[in-house]
Motif scaffolding. Structure first.
Motif, PDB file in Angstrom:
ATOM      1  N   MET A  45      28.434  66.699   2.758  1.00  0.00           N
ATOM      2  CA  MET A  45      29.146  65.459   2.528  1.00  0.00           C
ATOM      3  C   MET A  45      28.159  64.393   2.103  1.00  0.00           C
ATOM      4  O   MET A  45      27.152  64.176   2.761  1.00  0.00           O
ATOM      5  N   GLU A  46      28.466  63.755   0.981  1.00  0.00           N
ATOM      6  CA  GLU A  46      27.593  62.677   0.543  1.00  0.00           C
ATOM      7  C   GLU A  46      28.016  61.370   1.189  1.00  0.00           C
ATOM      8  O   GLU A  46      29.199  61.098   1.352  1.00  0.00           O
ATOM      9  N   LEU A  47      27.031  60.565   1.591  1.00  0.00           N
ATOM     10  CA  LEU A  47      27.320  59.231   2.123  1.00  0.00           C
ATOM     11  C   LEU A  47      26.844  58.225   1.081  1.00  0.00           C
ATOM     12  O   LEU A  47      25.674  57.862   1.053  1.00  0.00           O
ATOM     13  N   PRO A  48      27.743  57.792   0.202  1.00  0.00           N
ATOM     14  CA  PRO A  48      27.313  56.897  -0.878  1.00  0.00           C
ATOM     15  C   PRO A  48      26.927  55.536  -0.324  1.00  0.00           C
ATOM     16  O   PRO A  48      27.220  55.213   0.818  1.00  0.00           O
TER      17      PRO A  48
ATOM     18  N   PHE B  17      23.040  62.341   2.587  1.00  0.00           N
ATOM     19  CA  PHE B  17      23.988  63.414   2.872  1.00  0.00           C
ATOM     20  C   PHE B  17      24.148  63.623   4.367  1.00  0.00           C
ATOM     21  O   PHE B  17      23.232  63.375   5.150  1.00  0.00           O
ATOM     22  N   CYS B  18      25.328  64.112   4.716  1.00  0.00           N
ATOM     23  CA  CYS B  18      25.599  64.532   6.086  1.00  0.00           C
ATOM     24  C   CYS B  18      25.596  66.060   6.057  1.00  0.00           C
ATOM     25  O   CYS B  18      26.339  66.672   5.297  1.00  0.00           O
ATOM     26  N   LEU B  19      24.722  66.658   6.854  1.00  0.00           N
ATOM     27  CA  LEU B  19      24.552  68.108   6.784  1.00  0.00           C
ATOM     28  C   LEU B  19      24.501  68.716   8.176  1.00  0.00           C
ATOM     29  O   LEU B  19      24.057  68.077   9.130  1.00  0.00           O
ATOM     30  N   ARG B  20      24.917  69.954   8.277  1.00  0.00           N
ATOM     31  CA  ARG B  20      24.874  70.645   9.567  1.00  0.00           C
ATOM     32  C   ARG B  20      23.531  71.333   9.724  1.00  0.00           C
ATOM     33  O   ARG B  20      22.881  71.707   8.732  1.00  0.00           O
ATOM     34  N   THR B  21      23.140  71.548  10.970  1.00  0.00           N
ATOM     35  CA  THR B  21      21.837  72.125  11.275  1.00  0.00           C
ATOM     36  C   THR B  21      21.590  73.437  10.534  1.00  0.00           C
ATOM     37  O   THR B  21      20.527  73.644   9.950  1.00  0.00           O
TER      38      THR B  21
END
Lengths: 76, 800
Positions: B511-514, A59-63
């Motif tokens: 956001m998922e990075l598949p 996942f890309c996540l914010r702090t």
């Protein structure tokens, strides 16, 4: 066992989630996504936003979303 | 049948079954949906909300099945509108006929733990469930072995391993669905078990519901109980009044200590662990994969950014340049059809309506297709292979400055080519608020349709001064300025909108990075096809109607007096031309020309004369020069060309005058006081109104108003000349540098594009946002154009 805040960990850090704190919607969603104590977590990219691998997901996540997560290195 | 997908394929004795496809995002849900339904798909809307409803049909033996592709969701705990839709469709159909009979739960086999979380909730719905294990190939690459039969046994539901991308196992899915529709096994064997206290709370809520005429399924009570402030809670309060909230809060208060959300997550994940025990064999910790290696480069701050720029350059190049020959073909083809069809109608309003109104309108719609198709092809490929979220990650930092996320990057960049595909591309943004803000600012990016407007005005008014020793020139800098204006204005506007509009959406940016995978061309094709069809059907009608309306305003009332006046001029010209040409031609060939009476008969004869005909072709600059005729032939050619040019000029003047006296011209005069502060006179105001269907029309309209002819384009030197020479009614020049700059700024910021408006209407499902966008952009354009005019005039005075 040394605990760290997940947001302080650098690229390549690999450990196990020890605590997930917070009562908001975001924390609830993170738990559903697998951010639960005992789960593997790996830092792919630190910073804001960060890329984290948790279990089989990435996942890309914010702090501000992950500030409540504490990790500890795995025993091995 | 009330609603058959295609009448021929449906037999009368079939029954329609309604089933739902549910799963996490990135599980290959769309691949399976496409494989099951082919092109038998419908896109609609859930009543009252802006969530897209995708349904398709397939026939299996006697059964006709309607399958609803629900939005991808990680959990039934609805934290966004999309997720609320999922639980509404499954739990509370608007009408009994819309009830779902069966759930097809699709999961990513290479990521079972997280995917089974949602399954644990789906099993509680009281509906038969078919579990589809997709991407079984990816799982084996990771070294995972899944024992599907054992899993099926433990869950008490059928489990079908498939590979939707490669179309493996689709038949099994169909067979299993049909079987289940007949046998209807309800999952009951293995459900997550909550602690006794929680069970009691749920039972009390259920009992309270029965007493208070609010009977709900257990799954719904679960959601109400666990999701504080969630969509389902809000919905129920709205329907039943605040009493229910009081009751729920009382029950929640019994469980202090640990947060309820954390209890639910723990319970479900330990259920998942239990279920998966000996059903899957996998390494103790998730192995490193190829995706890790690729991510080392693609998400690298330097290397990744360079690759991103390269990828965007290709996409941009494609929309900008590859599309233009296709667009030319479409325009040429439509024009050709118009010219062939037009003469079938009597000269006059009908013919003009067909040629300029209808074919012009159809052309205005179809001309966007190449850009839409190309952009969506790239988006489909980039999304499918997993690159899109990586690009969003890289751009997130930049865009978070104005409150947006990385996901807005591609829609905004695409808008530099054309706002229509750009606005359509915002569909990849899950967050409704970010999406709306992106839609609102996308048209501020200078699209390719503004380029002709900039080019003609720059060519006419901005001197070609070299700066910095020839590295830059003033014309180029002005063009750059035109592009920058939009971007610079968009930043504060986005920031402002983000804080002030659509505040009610609370969806979360995660956001998922598949894993990376080879993209499927077939899915890309479906995606492109669907987007293009949608655009033509939904946006096309609006664009078409506006084009026809503006045509009518510019065509009518068509005063007979004016037309007679020019008809007189024409016959006078013909007479004069005949008088000068006829003697010359008789001198050349008396047999052939002696009897020709009148100009039209003369021209008819000339065209048939092998000696003269080649001389009558208009001389093209780059055409092979014909041997310059001498003496008599030269005089004939000169006289004929002279006649033709005068004839054209009469027609141009007539068109100009008719346009000036048309309804559109009257509107131009009406709004003159409004556009006066921008330095414009009524003719420019009218051209701006006429360009409402599309900005680039302004060039052709200016051509007509200034009597150059509607064929004028940004490269025509006659239009440039006419712009420089045009005078206002009071004798001052119509255009000056400040006026040209004010027009450029106006066009950089305004929303003069019916297609954009139509795309906004289509994407937001309401007229509110396109109207708002038009209003704010026009206001902004007006104010900025006025400022530009005054500042430029002031600087100009200072320089003199």
């Amino acid at each position: 066992m040394t605990e760290h805040a997940l947001i302080d960990c650098l690229d390549g850090y690999c450990g196990v989630i020890s605590r997930v704190e917070g009562n908001g919607q975001v924390t609830a969603r993170l738990r559903e996504l697998g951010f639960i104590p005992g789960e593997w977590v790996r830092v792919i990219r630190h910073g804001n936003p960060a890329i984290l691998q948790v279990g089989d997901s990435r996942f890309c996540l914010r702090t501000e979303q992950i500030s409540g997560i504490t990790v500890q290195p795995h025993a091995d | 049948m009330a609603n058959p997908p295609s009448a021929s394929s449906v037999e009368l004795n079939t029954t329609l079954h309604r089933i739902a496809l549910v799963g996490n995002p990135n599980t290959g849900k769309t691949s399976l949906f496409n494989a099951l339904t082919g092109l038998n798909q419908r896109i609609g809307n859930y009543p009252g909300v802006t969530v897209e409803k995708k349904a398709g049909y397939f026939q299996a033996g006697q059964e006709l099945v309607e399958i609803i592709d629900l939005p991808g969701t990680y959990s039934m705990a609805a934290r966004s509108l999309d997720e609320a839709i999922v639980s509404n469709v499954l739990l509370r159909p608007a009408e009994p006929s819309e009830a779902i009979e069966l759930i097809v739960a699709i999961v990513d086999a290479s990521n079972l733990t997280r995917n089974l979380y949602l399954l644990s909730q789906l099993l509680e719905m009281g509906l038969p469930v078919v579990l589809v294990l997709n991407m079984i190939d990816l799982a084996s690459i990771k070294g995972y072995t899944i024992y599907a039969e054992k899993l099926s046994d433990r869950l008490g539901i059928p489990v079908v391993p498939i590979c939707a991308n490669k179309r493996k196992g689709i038949e099994d899915v169909v067979t299993t669905i049909v079987e289940q529709l007949h046998t209807r096994v309800y999952p009951s064997r293995s459900l997550p078990v909550f602690s006794e206290e929680i069970q009691h709370s749920l039972n009390r809520l259920r009992d309270w519901g029965i007493e208070n005429d609010c009977e709900r399924h257990r799954a719904e009570w679960l959601r109400v109980f666990f999701d504080e402030g969630g969509y389902i809670e809000k919905q129920l309060v709205k329907e039943q009044g605040p009493a229910i909230l009081e009751m729920v809060q009382k029950e929640r208060a019994r469980h202090t200590g640990k947060s309820l959300a954390s209890i639910e997550a723990q319970t479900r994940y330990s259920w998942v662990t239990q279920i998966l025990r000996d059903c899957i064999s996998r390494p103790a910790r998730p192995p490193k994969t190829k995706s890790d290696t690729i991510d080392r480069y693609l998400t690298h701050r330097v290397a990744g950014t360079v690759i991103f720029v390269l990828v965007m350059a290709v996409v941009f190049q494609a929309i900008y340049t590859w599309a233009s020959p296709l667009m030319d073909w479409i325009e040429g083809g439509i024009g050709f059809l118009g010219e062939k069809t037009g003469p079938l109608f009597p000269d006059g309003a009908m013919r003009s309506l067909v040629m300029d109104g209808i074919f012009g309108g159809v052309g205005g719609v179809l001309v966007f297709l190449p850009q839409i198709a190309i952009l969506f092809f790239f988006i489909a490929i980039l999304e499918d292979c997993g690159y899109l979220p990586r690009a969003a990650y890289l751009m997130d930092r930049v865009l978070s400055f104005c409150g947006l996320s990385g996901k807005s990057c591609i829609p905004l960049l695409s808008s530099f080519a054309c706002a229509v595909p750009g606005i359509m591309a915002t569909r990849t943004i899950e967050n409704k608020r970010d999406r709306l803000v992106t839609i609102m600012v996308a048209p501020l990016m200078s699209c390719s349709a503004r380029l002709p407007v900039y080019l003609i005005l720059i060519a006419a008014f901005i001197p070609q001064t070299s700066l910095l020793g020839g590295w830059l020139n003033l014309q180029g800098l002005t063009l750059l300025g035109c592009y920058l204006v939009g971007v610079l204005v968009a930043i504060p506007i986005a920031w402002l909108f983000k804080r002030n509009i659509a505040k009610d959406d609370q969806s979360i940016f995660i956001m998922e990075l598949p894993m990376y995978k080879v993209p499927s061309l077939r899915n890309a094709f479906y995606y492109v096809y669907e987007q293009c069809r949608e655009f033509i059907v939904r946006a096309g009608t609006i664009i078409f109607c506006v084009s026809v309306l503006v045509w009518a305003l510019a065509y009518f009332p068509r005063s007979a007096t004016i037309m007679e006046k020019y008809e007189d001029q024409r016959s006078q010209l013909s007479e004069a031309a005949y008088m000068s040409l006829h003697p010359l031609l008789v001198q050349l060939d008396s047999n052939r020309y002696a009897d020709a009476q009148g100009m039209s008969a003369l021209v008819e004869t000339m065209v048939l004369d092998p000696q003269i005909a080649p001389l009558l072709e208009p001389v093209e600059d780059d055409a092979e020069a014909i041997t310059p005729p001498e003496g008599l032939l030269e005089s004939i050619q000169t006289a004929y060309f002279d006649y033709e040019e005068q004839l054209r000029s009469i027609t141009n003047r007539e068109d100009g005058e008719l346009l000036r006296t048309s309804f559109l011209g009257r509107m131009g005069r009406l709004i003159e006081p409004v556009v006066l502060p921008l330095g414009w006179d009524w003719r420019i105001g009218m051209a701006v109104i006429a360009s409402f269907p599309a900005r680039e029309i302004v060039v052709a309209t200016l051509g007509t108003i200034l009597n150059v002819g509607a064929e004028a384009d940004e490269e025509s030197s006659s239009l440039r000349q006419a712009l420089l020479e045009a005078k206002r009614d009071d004798g001052l020049p119509l255009f000056t540098i400040p006026i040209a700059l004010s027009i450029m700024v106006f066009f950089a910021l305004c929303c003069q594009c019916a297609a954009t408006i139509a795309a906004m209407k289509r994407e937001t499902h309401s007229w509110k946002w396109p109207v708002f966008a038009f209003a704010y952009m026009t206001g902004l354009a007006y104010v900025c154009a006025m400022l530009t005019y005054y500042v430029a005039t002031w600087i100009g005075k200072g320089m003199v």
